[in-house]
Write a protein that holds these residues in place. Sequence first.
Motif, mmCIF file in Angstrom:
data_model
loop_
_atom_site.group_PDB
_atom_site.id
_atom_site.type_symbol
_atom_site.label_atom_id
_atom_site.label_comp_id
_atom_site.label_asym_id
_atom_site.label_seq_id
_atom_site.Cartn_x
_atom_site.Cartn_y
_atom_site.Cartn_z
ATOM 1 N N PRO A 60 0.830 -1.187 0.106
ATOM 2 C CA PRO A 60 -0.081 -0.065 -0.027
ATOM 3 C C PRO A 60 0.914 1.302 -0.092
ATOM 4 O O PRO A 60 0.370 1.998 -0.546
ATOM 5 N N LEU A 61 2.061 1.300 0.474
ATOM 6 C CA LEU A 61 2.853 2.376 0.636
ATOM 7 C C LEU A 61 3.169 2.684 -0.850
ATOM 8 O O LEU A 61 3.442 3.840 -1.192
ATOM 9 N N ARG A 62 3.495 1.767 -1.616
ATOM 10 C CA ARG A 62 4.063 2.192 -3.002
ATOM 11 C C ARG A 62 2.822 2.628 -3.904
ATOM 12 O O ARG A 62 2.984 3.539 -4.816
ATOM 13 N N MET A 63 1.579 1.922 -3.590
ATOM 14 C CA MET A 63 0.503 2.448 -4.336
ATOM 15 C C MET A 63 0.111 3.973 -3.725
ATOM 16 O O MET A 63 -0.182 4.689 -4.733
ATOM 17 N N ILE A 64 0.271 4.436 -2.679
ATOM 18 C CA ILE A 64 0.209 5.987 -2.397
ATOM 19 C C ILE A 64 1.359 6.655 -2.990
ATOM 20 O O ILE A 64 1.129 7.673 -3.327
ATOM 21 N N TRP A 126 -8.471 6.309 -0.342
ATOM 22 C CA TRP A 126 -7.198 5.482 0.428
ATOM 23 C C TRP A 126 -6.043 5.395 -0.380
ATOM 24 O O TRP A 126 -4.847 5.734 -0.215
ATOM 25 N N LEU A 127 -6.377 4.471 -1.497
ATOM 26 C CA LEU A 127 -5.019 4.224 -2.406
ATOM 27 C C LEU A 127 -5.233 4.789 -3.720
ATOM 28 O O LEU A 127 -4.248 4.520 -4.653
ATOM 29 N N THR A 128 -6.087 5.753 -3.905
ATOM 30 C CA THR A 128 -6.052 6.309 -5.285
ATOM 31 C C THR A 128 -6.206 7.711 -5.069
ATOM 32 O O THR A 128 -6.521 8.173 -3.987
ATOM 33 N N GLY A 157 -2.485 2.920 -8.616
ATOM 34 C CA GLY A 157 -0.991 2.248 -8.615
ATOM 35 C C GLY A 157 -1.209 0.658 -8.680
ATOM 36 O O GLY A 157 -0.203 0.101 -7.931
ATOM 37 N N TYR A 158 -2.313 -0.077 -9.106
ATOM 38 C CA TYR A 158 -2.508 -1.376 -8.876
ATOM 39 C C TYR A 158 -1.408 -1.965 -9.868
ATOM 40 O O TYR A 158 -1.328 -1.687 -10.910
#
Length: 176
Positions: A60-64, A126-128, A157-158
């Motif tokens: 999740p940190l990379r997606m953020i 959250w992640l987008t 970033g999925y």
Amino acid sequence: MLYFLVVFGFGGILLFGLTAYFGWEVITRRHRPSWPNRTRRAKVMITLSGLFFVWLLFIPLRMIWVTRVGAISGSYTSTGVWGTATLTMHPDGTFVEIWQFRNEYNGKPEGQGVTQGIWRNERRDWLTRNIELKSFKGLAEYDRDHVPGATGANVMGYGGVTSIEIDSGSDIVFRK
């Protein structure tokens, strides 16, 4: 789809399990042997579980990280039965959209064009990240005849790829 199942389904269950295990280890500290007195197998399992837990946090940190405002600029492409398009996002908040339409049934070219506009950050989920594209030309068949206007989009970033999803139902997803 398999990526989502593995990362969010299996990964979430493992993350929850590891959190419960380490929480139990902290709570029941007086009932377990000290680190030097543990067996080699127990030390290896605890170390591997801890490293896996830390690795799961990087997803999740990379997606953020890849959906932050500074990472949005760049060139994105989208290809579908409707044709191809390139969306170039500039750091100053402008974009250039180049498209070539083709007939969905016979593949013959039906038109091409270029439009320019501005984009701005709306907010973060959250992640987008949600952005708004002003003067964006709709690429779906039902939207081609309309005047370019404001369109909402999601930066995601999925799967290790940064993408801008304009209209997923019509396969209008730009990938970096």
